[in-house]
Design a protein around this motif. Sequence first.
Motif, short mmCIF file in Angstrom:
data_model
loop_
_atom_site.label_atom_id
_atom_site.label_comp_id
_atom_site.label_asym_id
_atom_site.label_seq_id
_atom_site.Cartn_x
_atom_site.Cartn_y
_atom_site.Cartn_z
N LEU A 22 0.74 -1.36 -0.05
CA LEU A 22 -0.29 0.18 -0.03
C LEU A 22 0.74 1.27 0.08
N THR A 23 0.54 2.16 -0.83
CA THR A 23 1.54 3.18 -1.06
C THR A 23 0.55 4.43 -0.98
N PRO A 24 1.12 5.45 -0.02
CA PRO A 24 0.24 6.67 0.29
C PRO A 24 0.02 7.52 -0.93
N GLU A 25 -1.19 7.93 -0.83
CA GLU A 25 -1.73 8.86 -2.05
C GLU A 25 -2.25 10.01 -1.87
N ALA A 29 -2.44 9.55 4.55
CA ALA A 29 -1.72 8.27 4.39
C ALA A 29 -0.21 8.65 4.47
N PRO A 34 3.87 3.91 3.90
CA PRO A 34 3.71 2.63 3.42
C PRO A 34 3.31 1.72 3.99
N TYR A 136 -4.79 4.97 -0.24
CA TYR A 136 -3.54 4.15 -0.54
C TYR A 136 -3.81 3.59 -2.09
#
Length: 140
Positions: A22-25, A29, A34, A136
């Motif tokens: 999961l990558t912060p958007e 986040a 992450p 994310y």
Amino acid sequence: MVLFAAGALLLGAGTTSRIFALTPENREAQATGPLTAYLEGQGENGAIWLKLRNGEVLKGRFEVKVGGSFGAYGKSRGIDRPGAAYEGSGRAIQGGSPAFVDMKGPSGATVHCEVVNDDANAHGSGVCLFSNGAEYWVLY
């Protein structure tokens, strides 16, 4: 570290595990950073859990809806558009199925994810929305 596994989505009769990154958007986040989530399942559904940095563990279920449609959140983020979802290799997913994940923690924190699952090899990508507004991008 958080684990989000949905690769078990369409891998056959045996129980399978998969890790999702999961990558912060957005800013909310990014404050958490992450995460990863872990999924175990059989066929088109299974269990998923995620451990937040504060130690809280969110648990829930995933389900692939072969031939189904995306929900309002996935559509609002554009994952229902051709070429919008891809595998870790960068290959665009053509004709994948929507998969949904819902998790909840003891504090009441929730996560809702909508992903495009490549039915041929159980890889894909999508989006997750946390109850604190964190969004994310998911890749597995």
